[in-house]
Write an enzyme that holds these catalytic residues in place. Structure first.
Site, PDB file in Angstrom:
ATOM      1  N   TYR A   1      24.559  24.797  49.175  1.00 27.74           N
ATOM      2  CA  TYR A   1      24.040  26.106  48.797  1.00 27.74           C
ATOM      3  C   TYR A   1      25.044  27.206  49.105  1.00 27.74           C
ATOM      4  O   TYR A   1      25.181  28.169  48.366  1.00 27.74           O
ATOM      5  CB  TYR A   1      22.749  26.414  49.579  1.00 27.74           C
ATOM      6  CG  TYR A   1      21.501  25.941  48.892  1.00 27.74           C
ATOM      7  CD1 TYR A   1      20.520  26.840  48.517  1.00 27.74           C
ATOM      8  CD2 TYR A   1      21.282  24.598  48.638  1.00 27.74           C
ATOM      9  CE1 TYR A   1      19.356  26.422  47.898  1.00 27.74           C
ATOM     10  CE2 TYR A   1      20.124  24.164  48.026  1.00 27.74           C
ATOM     11  CZ  TYR A   1      19.160  25.083  47.661  1.00 27.74           C
ATOM     12  OH  TYR A   1      18.020  24.654  47.045  1.00 27.74           O
TER      13      TYR A   1
ATOM     14  N   LYS B   1       8.627  22.437  50.615  1.00 25.29           N
ATOM     15  CA  LYS B   1       8.517  21.102  50.035  1.00 25.29           C
ATOM     16  C   LYS B   1       7.876  20.147  51.032  1.00 25.29           C
ATOM     17  O   LYS B   1       8.119  20.228  52.231  1.00 25.29           O
ATOM     18  CB  LYS B   1       9.903  20.596  49.637  1.00 25.29           C
ATOM     19  CG  LYS B   1      10.523  21.366  48.472  1.00 25.29           C
ATOM     20  CD  LYS B   1      11.839  20.768  48.055  1.00 25.29           C
ATOM     21  CE  LYS B   1      12.428  21.481  46.838  1.00 25.29           C
ATOM     22  NZ  LYS B   1      13.702  20.892  46.413  1.00 25.29           N
TER      23      LYS B   1
ATOM     24  N   HIS C   1      16.508  31.815  42.544  1.00 24.41           N
ATOM     25  CA  HIS C   1      17.289  30.910  43.387  1.00 24.41           C
ATOM     26  C   HIS C   1      18.631  31.520  43.792  1.00 24.41           C
ATOM     27  O   HIS C   1      19.219  31.138  44.803  1.00 24.41           O
ATOM     28  CB  HIS C   1      17.510  29.590  42.650  1.00 24.41           C
ATOM     29  CG  HIS C   1      17.661  28.418  43.566  1.00 24.41           C
ATOM     30  ND1 HIS C   1      16.595  27.860  44.229  1.00 24.41           N
ATOM     31  CD2 HIS C   1      18.756  27.720  43.949  1.00 24.41           C
ATOM     32  CE1 HIS C   1      17.027  26.857  44.970  1.00 24.41           C
ATOM     33  NE2 HIS C   1      18.330  26.755  44.825  1.00 24.41           N
TER      34      HIS C   1
ATOM     35  N   ARG D   1      12.153  30.017  48.737  1.00 22.32           N
ATOM     36  CA  ARG D   1      12.051  29.496  47.378  1.00 22.32           C
ATOM     37  C   ARG D   1      11.023  30.320  46.605  1.00 22.32           C
ATOM     38  O   ARG D   1      10.080  30.866  47.191  1.00 22.32           O
ATOM     39  CB  ARG D   1      11.627  28.025  47.385  1.00 22.32           C
ATOM     40  CG  ARG D   1      12.567  27.086  48.140  1.00 22.32           C
ATOM     41  CD  ARG D   1      11.991  25.675  48.170  1.00 22.32           C
ATOM     42  NE  ARG D   1      12.875  24.717  48.814  1.00 22.32           N
ATOM     43  CZ  ARG D   1      12.778  24.367  50.101  1.00 22.32           C
ATOM     44  NH1 ARG D   1      11.838  24.907  50.878  1.00 22.32           N
ATOM     45  NH2 ARG D   1      13.613  23.485  50.621  1.00 22.32           N
TER      46      ARG D   1
ATOM     47  N   ARG E   1      18.524  33.056  47.144  1.00 26.26           N
ATOM     48  CA  ARG E   1      18.542  32.027  48.200  1.00 26.26           C
ATOM     49  C   ARG E   1      19.976  31.595  48.506  1.00 26.26           C
ATOM     50  O   ARG E   1      20.380  31.499  49.670  1.00 26.26           O
ATOM     51  CB  ARG E   1      17.698  30.842  47.735  1.00 26.26           C
ATOM     52  CG  ARG E   1      17.498  29.724  48.749  1.00 26.26           C
ATOM     53  CD  ARG E   1      16.410  28.809  48.212  1.00 26.26           C
ATOM     54  NE  ARG E   1      16.322  27.548  48.930  1.00 26.26           N
ATOM     55  CZ  ARG E   1      15.668  27.385  50.068  1.00 26.26           C
ATOM     56  NH1 ARG E   1      15.074  28.412  50.646  1.00 26.26           N
ATOM     57  NH2 ARG E   1      15.615  26.209  50.658  1.00 26.26           N
TER      58      ARG E   1
ATOM     59  N   HIS F   1      15.713  23.201  54.802  1.00 31.10           N
ATOM     60  CA  HIS F   1      16.342  21.999  54.254  1.00 31.10           C
ATOM     61  C   HIS F   1      16.152  20.813  55.196  1.00 31.10           C
ATOM     62  O   HIS F   1      16.316  20.954  56.408  1.00 31.10           O
ATOM     63  CB  HIS F   1      17.840  22.222  54.038  1.00 31.10           C
ATOM     64  CG  HIS F   1      18.143  23.123  52.887  1.00 31.10           C
ATOM     65  ND1 HIS F   1      19.291  23.877  52.801  1.00 31.10           N
ATOM     66  CD2 HIS F   1      17.444  23.404  51.755  1.00 31.10           C
ATOM     67  CE1 HIS F   1      19.283  24.573  51.684  1.00 31.10           C
ATOM     68  NE2 HIS F   1      18.177  24.296  51.025  1.00 31.10           N
TER      69      HIS F   1
END
Length: 310
Positions: free
Chosen positions: A293, A192, A258, A168, A261, A284
């Site tokens: 994705y 995250k 992005h 990211r 990615r 994830h």
């Protein structure tokens, strides 16, 4: 009282008794702003980013102001009407409406678990169906154009890092020099929820990073720093702006971090990497996110059909 009351009645009795014996006001009648602050604090402890917390707060404050009821009195119909009115007034699509529904679900589930409401009214509101839009990935030609368009070693190293790791953009700018192991061609990123994971880069990225670091003469701990003035850690906005400019000057189309990615995820699956490993690579929490994705190459679907079904 268990033989005489159901679970919901027992929960309400527990709340009433606690309020009575503690000489405190009934939790369901607490200031909505206080409850919202408590919820935001709980999400912060869970590791949500400041940006996510701000989005949660804004969304829930808007909902609370529109419905104007104590949370214990909010019904499923109230929330349905709010979502419908919000979509009509703001021209919001199904994706936005479902995001609001998910935030409300998280909030009212928390209220239920903390005994501020008997039952979450969002339970009866189902997920909003959203159209699946096929998103573009970068082609080999576009990647080469972006590389050729880089006018400094830093930008080239940055493009290679995004392309080979799929990290990211927030993880990229958060990288320190100490996080990178050039010998093993890997680095540790913080994703995250402040979760750390290793990501890996290829030999070409190693060469570009080595060239870039050889030119560095500053003492900043950041891996990627600004080129003008005193070197400072690059921000997400800095990287997005630079990548967008590269896409424009090289005629590579609309390019953003992005997209690298999504490209990595798609290519990994196309080349046969197990989806569980792609999930780990991208960091994830749920495999469903990984599947969204990755855009499977239609040519590979055709080849597999001939291989397995003809």
């Amino acid at each position: 009282m268990q033989p005489l009351l159901n679970s919901h009645q027992l929960k309400q009795l527990t709340i009433s008794l606690q309020a009575a014996f503690s000489n405190a006001k009934h939790p369901s009648r607490e200031d909505p702003a206080d409850l919202l602050s408590l919820f935001i604090a709980a999400k912060q402890v869970e590791g949500c980013s400041p940006k996510t917390l701000a989005y949660y707060r804004t969304t829930l404050e808007r909902m609370s102001a529109a419905i104007a009821k104590p949370y214990a009195q909010v019904t499923s119909d109230d929330l349905r009407s709010y979502l419908n009115d919000y979509g009509a007034k703001n021209g919001a699509g199904n994706v936005t409406i479902d995001n609001i529904r998910r935030i409300m679900s998280s909030f009212f589930s928390w209220l239920e678990n903390e005994d501020y409401v008997i039952k979450s009214p969002v339970r009866r509101i189902h997920r909003v169906k959203c159209a699946q839009v096929t998103k573009e990935v970068l082609t080999d030609e576009q990647l080469e154009s972006l590389r050729d368009g880089c006018t400094c070693v830093r930008d080239l190293a940055m493009v290679e890092m995004l392309a080979s790791t799929g990290m990211r953009v927030g993880e990229l700018v958060g990288l320190d020099l100490a996080d990178v192991n050039l010998q093993e061609r890997e680095c540790i990123v913080t994703g995250k929820g402040n979760k750390q994971r290793p990501v890996y880069f290829d030999a070409r990225t190693k060469l570009r990073l080595t060239e870039y670091l050889a030119l560095r003469q500053d003492d900043s701990p950041a891996l990627f720093v600004s080129l003008k003035g005193k070197p400072k850690r690059m921000t997400v906005g800095n990287v997005e702006t630079r990548i967008r400019e590269l896409g424009r000057v090289t005629n590579a189309g609309h390019v953003h971090p992005h997209k690298f990615r999504r490209t990595l995820a798609t290519r990994a699956i196309d080349k046969g990497m197990p989806i569980e490993q792609v999930q780990k690579l991208l960091g994830h929490a749920k495999i469903d996110t990984t599947m969204r994705y990755a855009m499977v190459d239609q040519n590979n679907v055709k080849t597999s059909h001939r291989k397995y079904l003809e």
